[in-house]
Enzyme design. Structure first.
Site, PDB file in Angstrom:
ATOM      1  N   TYR A   1       0.825  -1.141   0.051  1.00  0.00           N
ATOM      2  CA  TYR A   1      -0.035  -0.072   0.031  1.00  0.00           C
ATOM      3  C   TYR A   1       0.811   1.417   0.089  1.00  0.00           C
ATOM      4  CZ  TYR A   1      -4.495  -2.557   0.773  1.00  0.00           C
ATOM      5  OH  TYR A   1      -5.141  -3.729   0.885  1.00  0.00           O
TER       6      TYR A   1
ATOM      7  N   GLU B   1      -2.758  13.793  -7.474  1.00  0.00           N
ATOM      8  CA  GLU B   1      -2.092  15.308  -7.340  1.00  0.00           C
ATOM      9  C   GLU B   1      -0.391  15.162  -7.645  1.00  0.00           C
ATOM     10  OE1 GLU B   1      -4.176  13.910  -5.175  1.00  0.00           O
ATOM     11  OE2 GLU B   1      -5.333  15.497  -4.123  1.00  0.00           O
TER      12      GLU B   1
HETATM   13  N1  THU Z   1      -5.801   9.970  -3.052  1.00  0.00           N
HETATM   14  C1  THU Z   1      -5.408  10.933  -3.757  1.00  0.00           C
HETATM   15  O1  THU Z   1      -4.936  10.398  -5.047  1.00  0.00           O
HETATM   16  N2  THU Z   1      -5.188  12.031  -3.487  1.00  0.00           N
HETATM   17  C2  THU Z   1      -5.877  12.701  -2.431  1.00  0.00           C
HETATM   18  O2  THU Z   1      -5.512  13.766  -2.190  1.00  0.00           O
HETATM   19  C3  THU Z   1      -6.455  11.741  -1.583  1.00  0.00           C
HETATM   20  C4  THU Z   1      -6.404  10.045  -1.577  1.00  0.00           C
HETATM   21  C5  THU Z   1      -5.861   8.505  -3.376  1.00  0.00           C
HETATM   22  C6  THU Z   1      -4.673   7.862  -2.684  1.00  0.00           C
HETATM   23  C7  THU Z   1      -5.166   6.259  -2.649  1.00  0.00           C
HETATM   24  O3  THU Z   1      -4.959   5.521  -3.900  1.00  0.00           O
HETATM   25  C8  THU Z   1      -6.807   6.337  -2.509  1.00  0.00           C
HETATM   26  O4  THU Z   1      -6.846   7.684  -2.939  1.00  0.00           O
HETATM   27  C9  THU Z   1      -7.347   6.555  -1.108  1.00  0.00           C
HETATM   28  O5  THU Z   1      -6.709   6.957  -0.294  1.00  0.00           O
END
Ligand code: THU
Length: 162
Positions: free
Chosen positions: A68, A75
């Protein structure tokens, strides 16, 4: 003892029709990126798009991994691609969108702490505020002008210098 209070601001608009054509396009590109997110573990699909001062746009989406912590947010994929390919060009704006089939994301998703820190780095570098557009499963869009509204009291490079 003194308690200091900081305030942050964001603007909510009821849908993309309230945005400029440029912002509408950026948001659309973030949704395109979202469609190809690799998020088999969370089923939380995030797309991001970054507009540079030279008007080039870079897209990114979350890339998860069976181990994980090895995955990365949308972003950072978008911002790092832009900086890797066009170093030193200021970032004008970033759109971030998210969708999941697991529950209803009725409020726009806001960037995680690590992504805020990364956005702050590039804003400090150019000295110009980055406009951040956020949308979830509803039409509602939040607009944030400058990373200080997302990361008040941020740590930055200046803190490393005496
Ligand atoms: N995630 C993002 O891509 N951007 C964020 O700002 C918040 C979380 C993604 C990371 C992970 O793949 C999934 O969302 C769940 O946390």
């Amino acid at each position: 003892m003194i308690t200091h209070t900081l305030s942050v601001a964001y603007t909510e608009v009821s849908g993309p029709d309230n945005l400029s054509d440029q912002d509408k396009d950026l948001l659309q590109l973030a949704w395109e990126a979202c469609d190809s997110a690799y998020a088999p573990y969370s089923n939380f699909h995030v797309g991001a798009s970054v507009r540079l001062a030279n008007d080039l746009v870079f897209k990114g989406n979350n890339q998860e991994n069976a181990a994980y912590p090895s995955g990365i947010c949308a972003e950072r994929v978008a911002v790092f691609s832009a900086s890797a390919l066009h170093p030193g060009i200021p970032i004008r704006s970033i759109a971030v969108v998210a969708r999941t089939e697991v529950f209803n994301l009725s409020v726009p998703v806001t960037p995680c702490g690590a992504c805020r820190q990364v956005i702050a780095e590039y804003e400090m570098l150019s000295g110009q505020p980055i406009r951040i557009l956020l949308q979830g499963n509803s039409e509602k869009i939040w607009i944030i002008d400058g990373i200080a509204n997302l990361l008040p009291l941020m740590f930055h490079g200046g803190d490393l210098k005496k």
